[in-house]
Motif scaffolding. Structure first.
Motif, PDB file in Angstrom:
ATOM      1  N   ILE A   1      45.863  40.923  38.206  1.00 13.42           N
ATOM      2  CA  ILE A   1      45.984  42.066  37.318  1.00 13.42           C
ATOM      3  C   ILE A   1      44.686  42.862  37.389  1.00 13.42           C
ATOM      4  O   ILE A   1      43.684  42.413  37.946  1.00 13.42           O
ATOM      5  N   LEU A   2      44.708  44.054  36.819  1.00 17.54           N
ATOM      6  CA  LEU A   2      43.505  44.879  36.825  1.00 17.54           C
ATOM      7  C   LEU A   2      42.400  44.202  36.018  1.00 17.54           C
ATOM      8  O   LEU A   2      42.619  43.752  34.897  1.00 17.54           O
ATOM      9  N   CYS A   3      41.219  44.138  36.602  1.00 12.84           N
ATOM     10  CA  CYS A   3      40.026  43.622  35.907  1.00 12.84           C
ATOM     11  C   CYS A   3      38.864  44.494  36.345  1.00 12.84           C
ATOM     12  O   CYS A   3      38.277  44.268  37.411  1.00 12.84           O
ATOM     13  N   PRO A   4      38.513  45.528  35.569  1.00 13.14           N
ATOM     14  CA  PRO A   4      37.559  46.536  36.031  1.00 13.14           C
ATOM     15  C   PRO A   4      36.231  45.980  36.540  1.00 13.14           C
ATOM     16  O   PRO A   4      35.669  46.529  37.506  1.00 13.14           O
ATOM     17  N   ILE A   5      35.722  44.897  35.962  1.00 16.94           N
ATOM     18  CA  ILE A   5      34.409  44.422  36.399  1.00 16.94           C
ATOM     19  C   ILE A   5      34.439  43.858  37.812  1.00 16.94           C
ATOM     20  O   ILE A   5      33.389  43.772  38.472  1.00 16.94           O
ATOM     21  N   HIS A   6      35.620  43.467  38.305  1.00 13.58           N
ATOM     22  CA  HIS A   6      35.711  42.848  39.625  1.00 13.58           C
ATOM     23  C   HIS A   6      36.559  43.642  40.615  1.00 13.58           C
ATOM     24  O   HIS A   6      36.839  43.151  41.703  1.00 13.58           O
ATOM     25  N   GLU A   7      36.958  44.850  40.268  1.00 11.18           N
ATOM     26  CA  GLU A   7      37.785  45.620  41.204  1.00 11.18           C
ATOM     27  C   GLU A   7      37.050  45.868  42.511  1.00 11.18           C
ATOM     28  O   GLU A   7      37.614  45.700  43.593  1.00 11.18           O
ATOM     29  N   THR A   8      35.795  46.280  42.422  1.00 13.26           N
ATOM     30  CA  THR A   8      35.013  46.563  43.626  1.00 13.26           C
ATOM     31  C   THR A   8      33.685  45.814  43.640  1.00 13.26           C
ATOM     32  O   THR A   8      32.907  45.989  44.588  1.00 13.26           O
ATOM     33  N   THR A   9      33.433  44.990  42.649  1.00 11.84           N
ATOM     34  CA  THR A   9      32.197  44.210  42.585  1.00 11.84           C
ATOM     35  C   THR A   9      32.530  42.728  42.708  1.00 11.84           C
ATOM     36  O   THR A   9      33.299  42.192  41.902  1.00 11.84           O
ATOM     37  N   PRO A  10      31.949  42.034  43.703  1.00  9.67           N
ATOM     38  CA  PRO A  10      32.248  40.613  43.861  1.00  9.67           C
ATOM     39  C   PRO A  10      31.623  39.780  42.745  1.00  9.67           C
ATOM     40  O   PRO A  10      30.851  40.273  41.916  1.00  9.67           O
ATOM     41  N   GLY A  11      31.928  38.501  42.769  1.00  8.57           N
ATOM     42  CA  GLY A  11      31.276  37.550  41.886  1.00  8.57           C
ATOM     43  C   GLY A  11      29.952  37.114  42.485  1.00  8.57           C
ATOM     44  O   GLY A  11      29.529  37.629  43.528  1.00  8.57           O
ATOM     45  N   PRO A  12      29.270  36.188  41.834  1.00 11.81           N
ATOM     46  CA  PRO A  12      29.792  35.421  40.710  1.00 11.81           C
ATOM     47  C   PRO A  12      29.846  36.212  39.408  1.00 11.81           C
ATOM     48  O   PRO A  12      29.123  37.184  39.227  1.00 11.81           O
ATOM     49  N   CYS A  13      30.730  35.725  38.549  1.00  9.61           N
ATOM     50  CA  CYS A  13      30.872  36.259  37.203  1.00  9.61           C
ATOM     51  C   CYS A  13      30.069  35.370  36.264  1.00  9.61           C
ATOM     52  O   CYS A  13      30.126  34.148  36.366  1.00  9.61           O
TER      53      CYS A  13
END
Length: 388
Positions: A275-287
């Motif tokens: 699903i959409l998750c703005p913090i990881h749409e174009t930015t990899p982890g780690p979270c």
């Protein structure tokens, strides 16, 4: 008052569990078998797979009083707001008929800034449901999806027997904490539970918080579990744990699906992207946990990966690759399908229903996702016409 009689809790009275472990107190439902648990399972998965998301007691009875002794395990996160007690949902003939919680139990304290974990043992508690209709009825008690629950004793004022086979199709689903039910209001209102209810399917939920990582033992568990419908939701944990690069991702997905197909060669198989998750749409982890927010009593997450590295996984990349993988496989497997997770929660939903911690949907979003999945998958879609 009719005295209460104790009925042994056996696999015949449980749905949604893969295996039961007999403990010194009673029985503990597992969502991975012992063989899988022996494959170097880490502490987070060990906790997650014992949290009985989708697991429910199911029996037929005339009882007007039902009591269930359980030993829950509560989680406490240092610096975060207290977590409420886990919720048990009572359904009578498929309709909501009550809720309850069990206080006490074991306590696991987790310090997310250091990774330390401490456990304090606790006492057994009792769940009470009274004044149920004095007719023969099918009763379900959905166990808390986010609280490890040992089942100690079931007592009723009338005999109990297993519910006969309904003939409904079994839907086997695997995913992350979102599928596990993180931040859902109750166990029967996680998005998979809601979708199964609407679609008329029997759910086996292998959603594991933080652990949808293409583990081979999970694929083997799915291979060996009887099912009429199968879905796998892939992506968010691979990104937020930063466990894999693009080179490894594509063959790992194929291998995971190949293993499932070894046991289910023609079963409808739905691959669902994140699903959409703005913090990881174009930015990899780690979270990581946002410690500034945590110091203020709020739990939020942030992405910390290098967005300029093309080898690292983002949700955008994963969706592209999953669509390609399914297209390749569909050339000789007409029963495999792809669903873009943004059709469950996408751009238009974020303004109305933002992710409260930047990662997990809230209770309203779980309901929306469950309803949408039921329409897309069961309502004439991939699973349409296959659920009773």
């Amino acid at each position: 008052m009719t005295p209460l009689k104790t009925t042994p809790i056996t696999a015949q009275l449980l749905r949604g569990a893969i295996e039961l472990e007999h403990t010194e107190h009673g029985v503990l439902p597992h969502r991975l078998p012992a063989q899988a648990r022996a494959r170097g399972v880490d502490a987070q998965l060990a906790m997650s797979e014992t949290q009985p998301s989708g697991v429910r007691l199911a029996f037929r009875t005339r009882a007007t009083t039902v009591e269930l002794d359980t030993l829950p395990t509560k989680r406490v996160y240092v610096g975060a707001p207290p977590r409420p007690d886990g919720v048990y949902d009572l359904l009578v003939d498929g309709r909501p008929a009550g809720q309850g919680s069990v206080a006490g139990g074991n306590t696991v304290t987790i310090d997310m800034s250091t990774g330390s974990v401490t456990t304090e043992p606790g006492k057994v508690g009792t769940l009470h449901f009274t004044d149920l209709p004095d007719v023969t009825k099918d009763v379900e008690i959905w166990l808390p999806h986010n609280e490890t629950t040992e089942l100690i004793a079931l007592r009723t004022d009338a005999p109990v027997e297993p519910v006969p086979d309904s003939g409904r199709k079994v839907w086997l689903h695997h995913g992350s904490s979102i599928s596990h039910g993180s931040d859902a209001a109750s166990p029967s209102t996680t998005w998979p539970a809601l979708a199964a209810s609407i679609g008329g399917a029997e759910l086996i939920n292998l959603g594991f918080g933080g652990n949808a990582l293409l583990d081979p033992f999970t694929a083997r568990t799915m291979r060996d579990t009887a099912a009429d419908l199968i879905s796998v939701k892939i992506g968010i944990n691979l990104v937020n744990h930063d466990v894999m690069r693009l080179r490894a991702f594509v063959p790992a997905v194929h291998g995971f699906l190949d293993t499932i197909r070894d046991g289910h060669p023609t079963t409808p198989l739905l691959v669902i992207s994140p699903i959409l998750c703005p913090i990881h749409e174009t930015t990899p982890g780690p979270c990581t946990t946002d410690l500034t927010e945590l110091a203020s009593g709020r739990l939020r997450f942030r992405a910390t990966g290098d967005a300029t590295d093309p080898t690292r996984l983002t949700l955008t990349t994963i969706r592209e690759k999953l669509a390609e993988i399914v297209a390749i496989r569909a050339a000789d497997d007409p029963h495999v399908h792809y669903l873009d997770g943004r059709s469950l929660y996408g751009e238009e939903d974020t303004a109305e229903l933002p992710l409260p911690d930047a990662l997990h949907p809230d209770a309203k979003t779980h309901r929306r996702m469950g309803e949408r999945f039921a329409e897309l998958a069961f309502g004439g879609g991939v699973f349409g016409g296959t659920a009773a």
